[in-house]
Scaffold this active site. Sequence first.
Site, PDB file in Angstrom:
ATOM      1  N   GLY A  13       1.354  -1.230  -0.094  1.00 13.62           N
ATOM      2  CA  GLY A  13       0.351  -0.187   0.058  1.00 13.62           C
ATOM      3  C   GLY A  13       0.961   1.285   0.097  1.00 13.62           C
ATOM      4  O   GLY A  13       1.991   0.654  -0.362  1.00 13.62           O
ATOM      5  N   ALA A  41      -6.044  -1.238   1.720  1.00 13.82           N
ATOM      6  CA  ALA A  41      -6.756  -0.257   2.025  1.00 13.82           C
ATOM      7  C   ALA A  41      -6.833   0.721   1.106  1.00 13.82           C
ATOM      8  O   ALA A  41      -7.591   1.919   0.515  1.00 13.82           O
ATOM      9  CB  ALA A  41      -6.260  -0.379   3.563  1.00 13.82           C
ATOM     10  N   THR A  42      -5.280   1.809   0.564  1.00 12.66           N
ATOM     11  CA  THR A  42      -5.041   2.503   0.219  1.00 12.66           C
ATOM     12  C   THR A  42      -5.651   2.692  -1.262  1.00 12.66           C
ATOM     13  O   THR A  42      -5.821   4.215  -1.207  1.00 12.66           O
ATOM     14  CB  THR A  42      -3.384   2.267  -0.504  1.00 12.66           C
ATOM     15  OG1 THR A  42      -2.560   2.053   1.355  1.00 12.66           O
ATOM     16  CG2 THR A  42      -3.049   3.690  -0.946  1.00 12.66           C
ATOM     17  N   GLY A  48      -9.086  11.289   1.527  1.00 11.09           N
ATOM     18  CA  GLY A  48      -7.897  11.990   0.796  1.00 11.09           C
ATOM     19  C   GLY A  48      -6.950  12.207   1.761  1.00 11.09           C
ATOM     20  O   GLY A  48      -7.016  11.315   2.689  1.00 11.09           O
ATOM     21  N   GLU A 114     -12.717  18.093   5.674  1.00  6.00           N
ATOM     22  CA  GLU A 114     -14.064  16.742   6.573  1.00  6.00           C
ATOM     23  C   GLU A 114     -14.064  17.360   8.328  1.00  6.00           C
ATOM     24  O   GLU A 114     -13.569  18.125   8.505  1.00  6.00           O
ATOM     25  CB  GLU A 114     -12.931  15.827   6.362  1.00  6.00           C
ATOM     26  CG  GLU A 114     -13.287  15.392   4.733  1.00  6.00           C
ATOM     27  CD  GLU A 114     -12.150  13.814   4.762  1.00  6.00           C
ATOM     28  OE1 GLU A 114     -11.362  13.149   5.343  1.00  6.00           O
ATOM     29  OE2 GLU A 114     -12.453  12.955   3.420  1.00  6.00           O
ATOM     30  N   HIS A 239     -17.220   2.861  10.869  1.00  9.40           N
ATOM     31  CA  HIS A 239     -17.506   3.817  10.190  1.00  9.40           C
ATOM     32  C   HIS A 239     -19.182   3.290  10.951  1.00  9.40           C
ATOM     33  O   HIS A 239     -19.740   2.497  10.471  1.00  9.40           O
ATOM     34  CB  HIS A 239     -17.335   4.025   9.127  1.00  9.40           C
ATOM     35  CG  HIS A 239     -17.758   4.702   8.261  1.00  9.40           C
ATOM     36  ND1 HIS A 239     -19.348   4.981   7.413  1.00  9.40           N
ATOM     37  CD2 HIS A 239     -17.169   5.833   7.382  1.00  9.40           C
ATOM     38  CE1 HIS A 239     -18.768   6.367   7.067  1.00  9.40           C
ATOM     39  NE2 HIS A 239     -18.149   6.485   6.836  1.00  9.40           N
ATOM     40  N   ARG A 285     -19.135  10.798  14.524  1.00 10.76           N
ATOM     41  CA  ARG A 285     -18.913   9.656  13.427  1.00 10.76           C
ATOM     42  C   ARG A 285     -19.622   8.683  14.797  1.00 10.76           C
ATOM     43  O   ARG A 285     -20.328   7.420  14.802  1.00 10.76           O
ATOM     44  CB  ARG A 285     -17.816   9.686  13.427  1.00 10.76           C
ATOM     45  CG  ARG A 285     -17.600   8.605  12.417  1.00 10.76           C
ATOM     46  CD  ARG A 285     -16.183   8.382  11.552  1.00 10.76           C
ATOM     47  NE  ARG A 285     -16.289   9.016  10.695  1.00 10.76           N
ATOM     48  CZ  ARG A 285     -15.281   8.490   9.043  1.00 10.76           C
ATOM     49  NH1 ARG A 285     -14.571   8.038   9.596  1.00 10.76           N
ATOM     50  NH2 ARG A 285     -15.245   8.992   8.112  1.00 10.76           N
ATOM     51  N   HIS A 346     -13.542  -0.131  11.168  1.00  5.50           N
ATOM     52  CA  HIS A 346     -12.965   0.943   9.313  1.00  5.50           C
ATOM     53  C   HIS A 346     -11.161   1.225   9.658  1.00  5.50           C
ATOM     54  O   HIS A 346     -10.463   0.616   8.455  1.00  5.50           O
ATOM     55  CB  HIS A 346     -14.029   2.725  10.011  1.00  5.50           C
ATOM     56  CG  HIS A 346     -13.240   3.521   8.738  1.00  5.50           C
ATOM     57  ND1 HIS A 346     -13.063   2.792   6.921  1.00  5.50           N
ATOM     58  CD2 HIS A 346     -12.672   4.466   8.682  1.00  5.50           C
ATOM     59  CE1 HIS A 346     -13.255   3.925   6.718  1.00  5.50           C
ATOM     60  NE2 HIS A 346     -13.114   5.259   7.377  1.00  5.50           N
ATOM     61  N   ARG A 381      -8.788   9.076  15.639  1.00  5.84           N
ATOM     62  CA  ARG A 381      -7.869   9.139  14.127  1.00  5.84           C
ATOM     63  C   ARG A 381      -8.649  10.577  14.091  1.00  5.84           C
ATOM     64  O   ARG A 381      -9.795  10.766  13.287  1.00  5.84           O
ATOM     65  CB  ARG A 381      -7.676   7.567  13.692  1.00  5.84           C
ATOM     66  CG  ARG A 381      -7.159   8.873  12.106  1.00  5.84           C
ATOM     67  CD  ARG A 381      -7.591   7.677  11.094  1.00  5.84           C
ATOM     68  NE  ARG A 381      -8.728   7.342  10.259  1.00  5.84           N
ATOM     69  CZ  ARG A 381      -9.025   7.738   9.671  1.00  5.84           C
ATOM     70  NH1 ARG A 381      -8.575   7.529   8.046  1.00  5.84           N
ATOM     71  NH2 ARG A 381     -10.588   7.062   8.418  1.00  5.84           N
TER      72      ARG A 381
END
Length: 535
Positions: A13, A41-42, A48, A114, A239, A285, A346, A381
């Site tokens: 990745g 996963a990348t 972004g 975001e 997520h 979230r 996630h 994160r």
Amino acid sequence: MVIQSDFLVIGSGIAGLSFALQAAAHGTVAVVTKREIAESATRYAQGGIASVFSSEDSFDAHIDDTLVAGAGICHEDVVRMVVEEGPQTIRNLIEWGVKFTTTTKGDEYDLTREGGHSARRILHAEDITGREIERALVEAARQNPNIQVFEYHIAIDLITCAKIARQPVSNNCCKGAYVLDINGKQVRTFSAGATLLASGGAGKVYLYTCNPDVASGDGVAMAYRAGATVANMEFMQFHPTTLFHPNAKSFLISEAVRGEGAILRRRDGTAFMEKYHHLKDLAPRDIVARAIDNEMKTHGDDCVYLDITHEPSDFVRSRFPNIHQTCMEYGLDMTKDWLPVVPAAHYLCGGVAVNMDGQTDLPGLYAIGEVACTGLHGANRLASNSLLEAAVYAGRAARHATDTVSQQQANARDEIPEWDAGTATNSDEMVVVSQNWDEIRRFMWNYVGIVRTTKRLERAMRRIKLIQAEIEDYYWNFIITSDLVELRNIATISELIITCAQQRKESRGLHYTIDYLERDDTNGKQDTIIKKQFA
Ligand SMILES: Cc1cc2nc3c(=O)[nH]c(=O)nc-3n(C[C@H](O)[C@H](O)[C@H](O)COP(=O)(O)OP(=O)(O)OC[C@H]3O[C@@H](n4cnc5c(N)ncnc54)[C@H](O)[C@@H]3O)c2cc1C
């Protein structure tokens, strides 16, 4: 035959390939990767990569946002370093050929914003950023004569000095890895001066995940078995909304759908978010993920529903062309149908503990990207910081590894014994693997998922111990397959997540337990550290 190189990279990745491209300037690089090179996963990252690129933004603002998300346990020196090295690292990606989206004038990068970011700082390539990064890195790696890529090669275990000596040694170190050539059905020995784990996350430990199948936590499990320190495994980010459909296992329904007015409903149509937060469906979230989890568990439902049918269909189609199109492929028209959704694992914030150069505490072994725990993310994160972290650490680890690959290690390569399959035979009971795999993922979801309790963690620990005993038995008696390698690893990862969750007697960031609802800044404000004890 032993395959020797200066650097062994496990994973292809953003972390593995960025490292390989930089290390290749100083020596030979073998990249082993368990599927085709681009699978990672990348490749699926949509949003972004975060970095300060605007005069209206600042390093301090990016640092503050990261610290707030991390809920008090980010390592501030690491956060500052990653943020400050971000712009140069992104320029390197651009030099390798990554094309980020520019503004309509074409003279600046288009920066989006975001959740959790106080400024516009997300560089992106339309809504397929990861695919573009992976494309450019794969092309650059393919053209580099010092990089040899071994596809469909799955690393089984690290080769340590203790393994070579067949007993614990005081100065343990890493010498390479045993790797299963999946198509050739043989275990090959890879020896290297420096070994890099860049094997990504562990979403496959959970029943529902938006991670690709390769994310079975192999790197963390291998490092732990080899004696490296592992940290903060309790912090798994979920997520809130992925499509619940048997064939759409990884498809995310963007939070922007709720941003445009979609409402979460139970099967009977009841909208439930107002019970949980004054922002209702626009709550943060983690709160939305917890609310959905609670509704599903309380009512025994397999999913909840996302309803945007009240918005004009032309608007929905034009605002969400990809989501609309993909859902149509599964027979769901979001302009007319409620979308069945579940939260999904996630991102793994914990992992193999490393210093600022990506070094683990096992000499010769480095870990970067999602497999590592650097101290950047703390207990949660910040969106789009993970691609950045992987790329920044690739540069630092490459610089450090090229400086330290010593002649002594190079000379010692020939001593490595080849893999010994013993008396293992072919298994005619592959159902054992699939049964254990399903069982682990289901109880991890139910007992060690978004909402935890002390009792659920105890139950999960009892089960994982039983399953591990069965796997160990099976592991040494039958010829090794990639399914068996992954099963053993998800069992180890489960044990590590449960152990860390049991140690954290508070709710902080992504770790939420009903038995300790409050954050405890007296005792809790530290990393959860675990290390295998050898007899
Ligand atoms: C759907 C989705 C959307 C995301 N969106 C964003 C985003 O917008 N921004 C952001 O910053 N982050 C995002 N993330 C997270 C981010 O994509 C990952 O954290 C990051 O790409 C991890 O990079 P990596 O190189 O560490 O691991 P990966 O990209 O996962 O690569 C791991 C590699 O290791 C290989 N591998 C694994 N085990 C073995 C083994 N035993 N032997 C050999 N090879 C092995 C795999 O095949 C793969 O090649 C997203 C993640 C997902 C799943």
